[in-house]
Write a protein that holds these residues in place. Structure first.
Motif, PDB file in Angstrom:
ATOM      1  N   SER A  16      -8.451  13.086   4.016  1.00 42.05           N
ATOM      2  CA  SER A  16      -8.676  13.637   2.671  1.00 42.05           C
ATOM      3  C   SER A  16      -8.013  14.993   2.465  1.00 42.05           C
ATOM      4  O   SER A  16      -8.291  15.673   1.487  1.00 42.05           O
ATOM      5  N   VAL A  17      -7.126  15.374   3.377  1.00 45.52           N
ATOM      6  CA  VAL A  17      -6.495  16.687   3.310  1.00 45.52           C
ATOM      7  C   VAL A  17      -4.980  16.528   3.295  1.00 45.52           C
ATOM      8  O   VAL A  17      -4.423  15.822   4.134  1.00 45.52           O
ATOM      9  N   GLY A  18      -4.321  17.180   2.327  1.00 48.41           N
ATOM     10  CA  GLY A  18      -2.866  17.252   2.331  1.00 48.41           C
ATOM     11  C   GLY A  18      -2.167  15.963   1.955  1.00 48.41           C
ATOM     12  O   GLY A  18      -2.708  15.111   1.253  1.00 48.41           O
ATOM     13  N   VAL A  19      -0.937  15.812   2.454  1.00 47.18           N
ATOM     14  CA  VAL A  19      -0.109  14.665   2.105  1.00 47.18           C
ATOM     15  C   VAL A  19      -0.690  13.393   2.714  1.00 47.18           C
ATOM     16  O   VAL A  19      -1.472  13.425   3.655  1.00 47.18           O
ATOM     17  N   ARG A  20      -0.276  12.274   2.152  1.00 47.06           N
ATOM     18  CA  ARG A  20      -0.757  10.982   2.657  1.00 47.06           C
ATOM     19  C   ARG A  20      -0.289  10.778   4.095  1.00 47.06           C
ATOM     20  O   ARG A  20       0.871  11.026   4.433  1.00 47.06           O
ATOM     21  N   LYS A  21      -1.186  10.314   4.932  1.00 47.97           N
ATOM     22  CA  LYS A  21      -0.897  10.131   6.343  1.00 47.97           C
ATOM     23  C   LYS A  21      -0.466   8.695   6.634  1.00 47.97           C
ATOM     24  O   LYS A  21      -0.610   7.817   5.794  1.00 47.97           O
ATOM     25  N   ILE A  22       0.037   8.471   7.843  1.00 45.86           N
ATOM     26  CA  ILE A  22       0.303   7.103   8.279  1.00 45.86           C
ATOM     27  C   ILE A  22      -1.021   6.365   8.421  1.00 45.86           C
ATOM     28  O   ILE A  22      -1.175   5.229   7.968  1.00 45.86           O
ATOM     29  N   CYS A  23      -1.987   7.003   9.067  1.00 43.78           N
ATOM     30  CA  CYS A  23      -3.337   6.459   9.190  1.00 43.78           C
ATOM     31  C   CYS A  23      -4.159   6.946   8.000  1.00 43.78           C
ATOM     32  O   CYS A  23      -4.283   8.155   7.786  1.00 43.78           O
ATOM     33  N   ALA A  44      -6.491  -4.161  14.616  1.00 44.13           N
ATOM     34  CA  ALA A  44      -7.535  -3.151  14.456  1.00 44.13           C
ATOM     35  C   ALA A  44      -8.106  -3.302  13.055  1.00 44.13           C
ATOM     36  O   ALA A  44      -7.360  -3.339  12.077  1.00 44.13           O
ATOM     37  N   THR A  45      -9.415  -3.406  12.960  1.00 47.65           N
ATOM     38  CA  THR A  45     -10.080  -3.560  11.669  1.00 47.65           C
ATOM     39  C   THR A  45     -10.499  -2.189  11.165  1.00 47.65           C
ATOM     40  O   THR A  45     -11.087  -1.406  11.900  1.00 47.65           O
ATOM     41  N   GLY A  46     -10.198  -1.904   9.887  1.00 50.03           N
ATOM     42  CA  GLY A  46     -10.493  -0.590   9.327  1.00 50.03           C
ATOM     43  C   GLY A  46      -9.422   0.422   9.689  1.00 50.03           C
ATOM     44  O   GLY A  46      -8.314   0.070  10.096  1.00 50.03           O
ATOM     45  N   SER A  47      -9.752   1.676   9.561  1.00 51.44           N
ATOM     46  CA  SER A  47      -8.806   2.749   9.839  1.00 51.44           C
ATOM     47  C   SER A  47      -8.425   2.749  11.318  1.00 51.44           C
ATOM     48  O   SER A  47      -9.305   2.699  12.180  1.00 51.44           O
ATOM     49  N   PRO A  48      -7.121   2.827  11.651  1.00 48.99           N
ATOM     50  CA  PRO A  48      -6.710   2.756  13.066  1.00 48.99           C
ATOM     51  C   PRO A  48      -7.299   3.851  13.949  1.00 48.99           C
ATOM     52  O   PRO A  48      -7.575   3.613  15.123  1.00 48.99           O
ATOM     53  N   CYS A  49      -7.513   5.054  13.409  1.00 47.67           N
ATOM     54  CA  CYS A  49      -7.966   6.154  14.262  1.00 47.67           C
ATOM     55  C   CYS A  49      -9.399   5.972  14.731  1.00 47.67           C
ATOM     56  O   CYS A  49      -9.784   6.503  15.775  1.00 47.67           O
TER      57      CYS A  49
END
Length: 205
Positions: A27-34, A61-66
């Motif tokens: 939710s911070v800054g530029v759009r991320k890969i994850c 991987a289900t959902g956000s990769p991180c």
């Protein structure tokens, strides 16, 4: 590849949230890969020189990769665990057009269901996001351990599978199915345990 798909530009000039001091990097800054809106992420492992049922693996991987974990689904499997089949309506069984399905989903499609792998891993992601700086290392250590075990086991497993496939292809395929289902079910249960731990930590006071 998994590290790339989990990347939030940490320690680069695009890192606007060093050390996650501002909370979740999604939710911070530029759009991320994850990103937090990832439904599924996958790595396709494609190999020649062996039957495609064994040589092609869909690491999902289900959902956000991180906050998720990549688990192997071999091409030759005959079925998947029921946790990944919870949706009552999918693009494959919907009687509506793909556009209607996507932009005007039926209400039950969007209802939370704790029997669903998607909602389970999304719930884990949301709980980690409440205190990302403190919790992400714990989650990553747990999932990295699982991924490392699966990768280290792979050459021994596939040596056995190839020998089995040459003798009895149907038996090898059934073994593959049971193996992939077992790992997927195991991480689903582990995600539930993580959710319970985080809820106990943050929601029982």
């Amino acid at each position: 590849m998994a590290d790339i798909l989990r990347f939030h530009y940490e320690n680069t000039e695009l890192d606007e949230n060093p050390g996650y001091e501002k909370g979740t990097p999604h939710s911070v800054g530029v759009r991320k890969i994850c990103v937090a809106t990832t439904n599924t992420s996958f790595i396709a492992q494609l190999r020649s020189g062996m039957p495609k049922e064994i040589g092609i693996i869909y690491w999902l991987a289900t959902g956000s990769p991180c906050t998720g974990v990549y688990v192997p689904w071999y091409l030759g499997i005959l079925e998947i665990p029921h946790q990944w089949q919870v949706a009552q309506e999918t693009p494959l069984n919907s009687k509506r057009s793909f556009l209607d399905y996507h932009f005007d989903p039926a209400p039950e499609v969007l209802q939370f269901n704790d029997a669903s792998a998607y909602y389970t891993f999304t719930e884990l992601e949301n709980l980690v996001s409440m205190n990302y700086k403190e919790e992400i290392d714990w989650v990553r250590i747990e999932w990295k351990k699982t991924e490392r075990q699966n990768i280290e086991r792979q050459p021994y497993l596939e040596k056995m599978l190839l020998e089995m496939y040459n003798a009895d292809p149907d038996l090898a395929i059934q073994f593959l199915t049971d193996y992939s289902k077992g790992i997927s079910t195991e991480v689903f249960v582990r995600a539930k345990d993580m959710i319970h731990t985080l809820k106990t930590k943050y929601m029982s006071h």
